[in-house]
Design a protein around this motif. Structure first.
Motif, PDB file in Angstrom:
ATOM      1  N   LYS A 182       8.328   8.935 -14.919  1.00  0.00           N
ATOM      2  CA  LYS A 182       8.758  10.306 -15.195  1.00  0.00           C
ATOM      3  C   LYS A 182       9.452  10.918 -13.975  1.00  0.00           C
ATOM      4  O   LYS A 182      10.511  11.554 -14.090  1.00  0.00           O
ATOM      5  N   ASP A 183       8.881  10.721 -12.781  1.00  0.00           N
ATOM      6  CA  ASP A 183       9.489  11.253 -11.562  1.00  0.00           C
ATOM      7  C   ASP A 183      10.860  10.632 -11.295  1.00  0.00           C
ATOM      8  O   ASP A 183      11.811  11.328 -10.919  1.00  0.00           O
ATOM      9  N   LEU A 184      10.959   9.328 -11.491  1.00  0.00           N
ATOM     10  CA  LEU A 184      12.220   8.649 -11.207  1.00  0.00           C
ATOM     11  C   LEU A 184      13.305   9.021 -12.208  1.00  0.00           C
ATOM     12  O   LEU A 184      14.494   9.012 -11.876  1.00  0.00           O
ATOM     13  N   ASN A 230       0.830  -1.213   0.000  1.00  0.00           N
ATOM     14  CA  ASN A 230       0.000   0.000   0.000  1.00  0.00           C
ATOM     15  C   ASN A 230       0.864   1.262   0.000  1.00  0.00           C
ATOM     16  O   ASN A 230       0.647   2.180   0.796  1.00  0.00           O
ATOM     17  N   TYR A 231       1.806   1.309  -0.921  1.00  0.00           N
ATOM     18  CA  TYR A 231       2.751   2.434  -0.920  1.00  0.00           C
ATOM     19  C   TYR A 231       2.050   3.715  -1.376  1.00  0.00           C
ATOM     20  O   TYR A 231       1.303   3.732  -2.352  1.00  0.00           O
ATOM     21  N   GLU A 232       2.304   4.793  -0.655  1.00  0.00           N
ATOM     22  CA  GLU A 232       1.578   6.050  -0.852  1.00  0.00           C
ATOM     23  C   GLU A 232       2.197   6.898  -1.969  1.00  0.00           C
ATOM     24  O   GLU A 232       2.830   7.921  -1.730  1.00  0.00           O
ATOM     25  N   LEU A 233       1.992   6.460  -3.198  1.00  0.00           N
ATOM     26  CA  LEU A 233       2.456   7.250  -4.335  1.00  0.00           C
ATOM     27  C   LEU A 233       1.555   8.472  -4.523  1.00  0.00           C
ATOM     28  O   LEU A 233       0.332   8.368  -4.409  1.00  0.00           O
ATOM     29  N   PRO A 234       2.130   9.642  -4.842  1.00  0.00           N
ATOM     30  CA  PRO A 234       1.284  10.821  -5.084  1.00  0.00           C
ATOM     31  C   PRO A 234       0.387  10.648  -6.305  1.00  0.00           C
ATOM     32  O   PRO A 234      -0.696  11.224  -6.371  1.00  0.00           O
ATOM     33  N   HIS A 235       0.858   9.856  -7.280  1.00  0.00           N
ATOM     34  CA  HIS A 235       0.059   9.559  -8.479  1.00  0.00           C
ATOM     35  C   HIS A 235       0.061   8.040  -8.651  1.00  0.00           C
ATOM     36  O   HIS A 235       0.978   7.491  -9.274  1.00  0.00           O
ATOM     37  N   THR A 266       4.517   3.120 -15.128  1.00  0.00           N
ATOM     38  CA  THR A 266       5.325   3.409 -16.311  1.00  0.00           C
ATOM     39  C   THR A 266       4.971   4.760 -16.927  1.00  0.00           C
ATOM     40  O   THR A 266       5.470   5.101 -18.000  1.00  0.00           O
ATOM     41  N   ALA A 267       4.126   5.529 -16.224  1.00  0.00           N
ATOM     42  CA  ALA A 267       3.803   6.897 -16.659  1.00  0.00           C
ATOM     43  C   ALA A 267       4.370   7.894 -15.658  1.00  0.00           C
ATOM     44  O   ALA A 267       5.527   8.280 -15.749  1.00  0.00           O
ATOM     45  N   ILE A 275      23.187   2.042 -13.922  1.00  0.00           N
ATOM     46  CA  ILE A 275      22.691   1.052 -14.875  1.00  0.00           C
ATOM     47  C   ILE A 275      21.191   1.269 -15.057  1.00  0.00           C
ATOM     48  O   ILE A 275      20.523   1.775 -14.155  1.00  0.00           O
ATOM     49  N   PRO A 276      20.639   0.928 -16.216  1.00  0.00           N
ATOM     50  CA  PRO A 276      19.198   1.123 -16.442  1.00  0.00           C
ATOM     51  C   PRO A 276      18.372   0.173 -15.578  1.00  0.00           C
ATOM     52  O   PRO A 276      18.885  -0.834 -15.073  1.00  0.00           O
ATOM     53  N   ILE A 277      17.101   0.508 -15.402  1.00  0.00           N
ATOM     54  CA  ILE A 277      16.208  -0.222 -14.500  1.00  0.00           C
ATOM     55  C   ILE A 277      14.921  -0.564 -15.243  1.00  0.00           C
ATOM     56  O   ILE A 277      14.361   0.283 -15.941  1.00  0.00           O
ATOM     57  N   SER A 278      14.442  -1.778 -15.080  1.00  0.00           N
ATOM     58  CA  SER A 278      13.181  -2.191 -15.699  1.00  0.00           C
ATOM     59  C   SER A 278      12.017  -1.870 -14.781  1.00  0.00           C
ATOM     60  O   SER A 278      12.075  -2.124 -13.577  1.00  0.00           O
ATOM     61  N   MET A 279      10.945  -1.316 -15.344  1.00  0.00           N
ATOM     62  CA  MET A 279       9.727  -1.038 -14.588  1.00  0.00           C
ATOM     63  C   MET A 279       8.578  -1.832 -15.199  1.00  0.00           C
ATOM     64  O   MET A 279       8.376  -1.822 -16.423  1.00  0.00           O
ATOM     65  N   PHE A 280       7.829  -2.521 -14.338  1.00  0.00           N
ATOM     66  CA  PHE A 280       6.724  -3.370 -14.780  1.00  0.00           C
ATOM     67  C   PHE A 280       5.438  -2.967 -14.062  1.00  0.00           C
ATOM     68  O   PHE A 280       5.412  -2.847 -12.845  1.00  0.00           O
ATOM     69  N   GLU A 281       4.379  -2.785 -14.828  1.00  0.00           N
ATOM     70  CA  GLU A 281       3.047  -2.522 -14.275  1.00  0.00           C
ATOM     71  C   GLU A 281       2.253  -3.827 -14.322  1.00  0.00           C
ATOM     72  O   GLU A 281       1.880  -4.287 -15.406  1.00  0.00           O
TER      73      GLU A 281
END
Length: 424
Positions: free
Chosen positions: A280-282, A265-270, A275-276, A291-297
């Motif tokens: 963008k924030d990160l 239940n992480y409190e993300l502002p958005h 991946t949107a 090194i690059p990082i993979s993001m998965f929704e």
């Protein structure tokens, strides 16, 4: 005391990994498996609440510390495999040297690698979202050096031990940044930690260890405040299972070793698709990740395939890649800032909307509206100077909406490094 079979321990672990939210975790804790569990304060100190809760006021800044730790441990693994002791004479002298030596990347220029190589490298670190649309769980998984169960309390669950102080090529130094996420983990502070020492370092018999961290729910009248604690078995040992690949990664892929951390239940502002907005924030907060990082929704969104996977390269790389399309002018300076040594300053001016036939100012694709100057160390943004300050201190008012200034303070002397607080 109740003893449990390996199958029962693994079943409990998998139920925590698959838990949709903190309420499911709460129900799992009410099972007989945890009846004899021993709960210990994180860092061995029941006064840890102020240390942990005062680190960060922003959930994105707090979250950044997790992939930063993962980058450190991916590099530590490579150092131990190739050069032995990370504090020894063969170890790289800084992070840029480490990334060049182990992955062939010069100054964050991922374009030196093929797309296939970038994708493979990015799979060393994953940021994954699951759970509900409104309150996602965030998972950070890496293929770094991992940890043995018996070492958890001196590493993943320690505070202010300075484990990395003498290792020159990693970012971490305060030994507490990873706990900054806990105040943003829902109402109960639940965080699952699962790790296995790299089989390349420890052999195929290395075990998985796991624990659950929470904010203590039942503080007695004898205490004025609560604290964060983690669970162990009835013998005060970290829970463990045999070392085998676990099918817990996106697309039903197996994780052989490394570290897997789930923030419930992480409190993300958005909290929309990560991946949107989060991506963008990160890209700003991790301006030039080593090194690059993979993001998965992994939540069930409409048009899920379109948003399911994206690689985070950082805005330094994005600006280099988009130079012809969106950048009007860019140049670099090497400047001595008083007694801070020689530091590189990158200046980027984004094209006016009329030059690219669009109504939108493209600058906001690379920075927040009020963040003009970024101060970084090892690619992580540690501070910003606002547009208001930039206007008041320069004669470049008309450029304020189009200019970005990146000051790389990685090489400032140790004595000056205290200008950045532990909270960045």
């Amino acid at each position: 005391m109740t003893s449990f079979s390996s199958a029962e321990i693994e079943k409990t672990l998998m139920s925590l990994i698959r838990a949709k939210d903190e309420n499911v975790v709460e129900n799992i804790l009410n099972n007989k498996f945890f009846a004899d569990a021993v709960w210990k304060p994180v860092g061995g100190n029941i006064s840890n609440y102020s240390t942990i809760s005062n680190q960060q006021t922003d959930p994105i800044n707090a979250l950044c510390e997790k992939p930063i730790n993962s980058i450190d441990h991916v590099l530590l693994k490579q150092c131990k495999l190739n050069d032995g002791d990370p504090e020894g004479p063969k170890a790289p002298k800084n992070m840029k040297d480490a990334v060049k030596k182990y992955f062939g990347i010069t100054d964050g220029n991922f374009s030196e690698l093929s797309q296939e190589e970038r994708n493979e490298l990015a799979n060393n670190i994953m940021i994954i979202a699951d759970g509900s649309k409104a309150e996602p769980n965030i998972i950070i998984a890496d293929r770094g050096e991992g940890q043995k169960p018996d070492d958890f309390e001196d590493t993943l669950l320690s505070l202010q031990k300075g484990n990395k102080n003498r290792i020159k090529f990693v970012q971490g130094k305060y030994n507490m940044g990873g706990t900054g996420v806990l105040p943003f983990c829902g109402k109960k502070g639940y965080q699952l930690i699962l790790a296995r020492k790299s089989v390349e370092l420890a052999g195929k018999n290395s075990e998985w260890g796991f624990t659950l961290v929470r904010e203590k729910p039942d503080v007695s009248k004898d205490y004025k405040t609560t604290w964060y604690e983690y669970c162990t078995d009835s013998n005060s040992k970290i829970f463990r299972i045999s070392g085998k690949p676990l099918k817990i990664l996106p697309n039903k892929k197996e994780m052989e070793d490394g570290c897997f951390i789930k923030l419930y239940n992480y409190e993300l502002p958005h909290p929309s698709v990560i991946t949107a907005n989060l991506w963008k924030d990160l890209n700003t907060k991790l301006y030039a990740p080593a090194i690059p990082i993979s993001m998965f929704e992994n939540r069930p969104w409409e048009y899920q395939q379109q948003f399911k996977h994206l690689i985070l390269h950082g805005n330094k790389y994005r600006l280099r890649k988009d130079r012809a399309k969106n950048v009007y002018k860019n140049f670099s300076l090497h400047s001595r800032l008083r007694n801070f040594g020689t530091n590189k300053i990158d200046v980027i001016i984004i094209k006016h909307a009329s030059m690219i036939r669009t109504k939108q100012n493209k600058t906001i694709d690379y920075r927040k509206n009020n963040e003009v100057v970024l101060l970084t160390q090892n690619g992580q943004t540690h501070g910003i100077l606002s547009k208001v300050l930039f206007k008041s201190q320069t004669n470049l008012t008309s450029l304020a909406d189009y200019i970005m200034v990146h000051v790389d303070l990685t090489n400032i002397p140790t004595a000056k490094a205290k200008m950045f607080m532990a909270s960045r």
